[in-house]
Design an enzyme around this catalytic site. Structure first.
Site, PDB file in Angstrom:
ATOM      1  N   ARG A 254       0.669  -1.421  -0.185  1.00 29.37           N
ATOM      2  CA  ARG A 254      -0.058  -0.366  -0.138  1.00 29.37           C
ATOM      3  C   ARG A 254       1.287   1.369   0.362  1.00 29.37           C
ATOM      4  O   ARG A 254       1.633   1.425   1.219  1.00 29.37           O
ATOM      5  CB  ARG A 254      -0.739  -0.445   1.062  1.00 29.37           C
ATOM      6  CG  ARG A 254      -2.008   1.177   1.579  1.00 29.37           C
ATOM      7  CD  ARG A 254      -3.105   1.694   2.904  1.00 29.37           C
ATOM      8  NE  ARG A 254      -3.255  -0.219   2.344  1.00 29.37           N
ATOM      9  CZ  ARG A 254      -3.279  -1.013   3.469  1.00 29.37           C
ATOM     10  NH1 ARG A 254      -3.901   0.175   4.892  1.00 29.37           N
ATOM     11  NH2 ARG A 254      -4.700  -1.635   4.085  1.00 29.37           N
TER      12      ARG A 254
ATOM     13  N   HIS B 188       1.812  -2.022   5.827  1.00 30.23           N
ATOM     14  CA  HIS B 188       1.520  -2.095   4.463  1.00 30.23           C
ATOM     15  C   HIS B 188       2.358  -1.851   3.232  1.00 30.23           C
ATOM     16  O   HIS B 188       2.857  -1.830   2.498  1.00 30.23           O
ATOM     17  CB  HIS B 188      -0.030  -2.117   3.648  1.00 30.23           C
ATOM     18  CG  HIS B 188      -1.017  -3.593   4.194  1.00 30.23           C
ATOM     19  ND1 HIS B 188      -0.985  -4.225   3.833  1.00 30.23           N
ATOM     20  CD2 HIS B 188      -1.843  -3.319   4.749  1.00 30.23           C
ATOM     21  CE1 HIS B 188      -2.236  -4.636   3.842  1.00 30.23           C
ATOM     22  NE2 HIS B 188      -2.885  -4.053   5.536  1.00 30.23           N
TER      23      HIS B 188
ATOM     24  N   ASP C 259      -3.341  -8.117   3.281  1.00 30.50           N
ATOM     25  CA  ASP C 259      -4.599  -8.120   3.625  1.00 30.50           C
ATOM     26  C   ASP C 259      -5.306  -9.492   3.065  1.00 30.50           C
ATOM     27  O   ASP C 259      -5.982 -10.058   1.744  1.00 30.50           O
ATOM     28  CB  ASP C 259      -5.798  -7.508   4.126  1.00 30.50           C
ATOM     29  CG  ASP C 259      -5.459  -5.886   4.899  1.00 30.50           C
ATOM     30  OD1 ASP C 259      -4.950  -6.536   5.374  1.00 30.50           O
ATOM     31  OD2 ASP C 259      -5.134  -5.240   4.294  1.00 30.50           O
TER      32      ASP C 259
ATOM     33  N   GLU D  98      -7.079  -7.686  13.905  1.00 28.99           N
ATOM     34  CA  GLU D  98      -7.596  -7.982  11.926  1.00 28.99           C
ATOM     35  C   GLU D  98      -7.579  -9.301  11.700  1.00 28.99           C
ATOM     36  O   GLU D  98      -6.292  -9.658  11.393  1.00 28.99           O
ATOM     37  CB  GLU D  98      -7.298  -7.027  11.646  1.00 28.99           C
ATOM     38  CG  GLU D  98      -7.545  -5.936  11.619  1.00 28.99           C
ATOM     39  CD  GLU D  98      -6.964  -4.567  10.600  1.00 28.99           C
ATOM     40  OE1 GLU D  98      -5.923  -4.815   9.799  1.00 28.99           O
ATOM     41  OE2 GLU D  98      -7.257  -3.558  10.804  1.00 28.99           O
TER      42      GLU D  98
ATOM     43  N   HIS E 265      -5.112  -9.500   8.353  1.00 31.03           N
ATOM     44  CA  HIS E 265      -3.858  -8.230   8.437  1.00 31.03           C
ATOM     45  C   HIS E 265      -2.620  -9.932   9.031  1.00 31.03           C
ATOM     46  O   HIS E 265      -2.871  -9.726   9.884  1.00 31.03           O
ATOM     47  CB  HIS E 265      -4.298  -7.726   9.140  1.00 31.03           C
ATOM     48  CG  HIS E 265      -2.919  -6.540   9.306  1.00 31.03           C
ATOM     49  ND1 HIS E 265      -3.101  -5.217   8.728  1.00 31.03           N
ATOM     50  CD2 HIS E 265      -1.524  -6.891   9.602  1.00 31.03           C
ATOM     51  CE1 HIS E 265      -1.936  -4.798   8.909  1.00 31.03           C
ATOM     52  NE2 HIS E 265      -1.063  -5.763   9.754  1.00 31.03           N
TER      53      HIS E 265
END
Length: 269
Positions: free
Chosen positions: A107, A152, A159, A241, A244
């Site tokens: 990301r 990320h 994810d 999460e 994740h």
């Protein structure tokens, strides 16, 4: 007349200088070349094309409600060691009739910055009913759902979920369609071809905590399948999460990259 000449010349010079400033100001700024990924990054599909990719942030179906900055293509980019570890995990799951499916991989920092701007705009709650129905938007930073840096961006975090094979495609999101809470029963949530994990992806709720005691039965077993498979290949889960995971050791533990998510970012390695 001679007394006016210096003033006229001064006025003319001032006007010329002003025009020059206007011209310089109006000239377009030449953007530099986009940064590219280091050679340690790869497109996941070049390492394992069997892993399903359903990238959410290039689309409008995410908590922001619009395509996120930096996502030029629906593509999973990761560091090569992480990609190779995902390939090994995928081989284990395929033998059991399952496949991995990734929602997000590398990301860029500009995407994280987009999340931060969105979180500070308390008036924009277009996707609240689905992604954070029980969380006040003013609490997103304090509760840890949004941060100014993301693992990320270091390239080894993904994810992802598990899909039972054969996999049918998830239907596209229709802008403006009615939203259902991400923790609603699976039949009521936005359709996803993954197994039932108890919540949808990016559900800002404590039910997303990997070992939340309210998640039992098949949902708990599905989380354990994902967690157990990935932990066996050196991925570490973020407890808040279930989706994740970060590959360890990270090749770039202290570097946050900002090259765009696009095939050309990793082409030519």
């Amino acid at each position: 007349m001679t007394g006016l000449a210096p003033a006229v010349r001064s006025l003319a010079a001032t006007a010329a200088a002003l025009c020059a400033v206007i011209v310089l100001t109006a000239s377009p700024v030449q953007a530099g070349p986009e940064p590219k990924a280091p050679k340690e990054f790869v497109a996941l599909r070049t390492v394992d094309p069997t892993i399903i990719e359903e990238m959410r942030y290039p689309t409008g179906h995410n908590f922001v409600g619009e395509p996120v900055d930096g996502y030029r293509q629906p593509l999973c980019i990761v560091t090569r060691p992480a990609a190779q570890a995902l390939r090994r995990a995928q081989r284990k799951l395929l033998r059991q009739g399952y496949s991995l499916k990734v929602y997000d991989c590398y990301r860029p920092q500009r995407a994280v910055d987009h999340f931060v701007r969105w979180a500070k705009d308390l008036a924009d709650e277009a996707m609240k009913r689905e992604f954070y129905p029980q969380v006040d938007k003013s609490r997103l930073f304090a509760d840890g759902y949004i941060a100014e840096k993301s693992g990320h961006s270091r390239g080894s975090t993904v994810d992802l979920t598990v899909v039972k094979l054969p996999a049918l495609p998830t239907r596209p999101h229709v802008p403006g369609e009615p939203l259902a809470p991400c923790f609603a029963p699976k039949s009521q949530r936005f359709p996803d071809n993954s197994v039932d994990m108890g919540t949808g992806f990016d559900c800002f709720d404590t039910l997303s905590h990997t070992v939340d005691p309210r998640i039992q039965g098949e949902q708990r077993a599905n989380r354990q399948l994902l967690n157990g498979t990935l932990s066996g290949e050196d991925f570490v889960n973020l407890p808040e999460e279930w989706w994740h995971f970060t590959y360890r050791p990270e090749p770039f533990p202290d570097t946050y990259f900002d090259f765009p998510v696009a095939l050309r970012s990793v082409a030519g390695h």
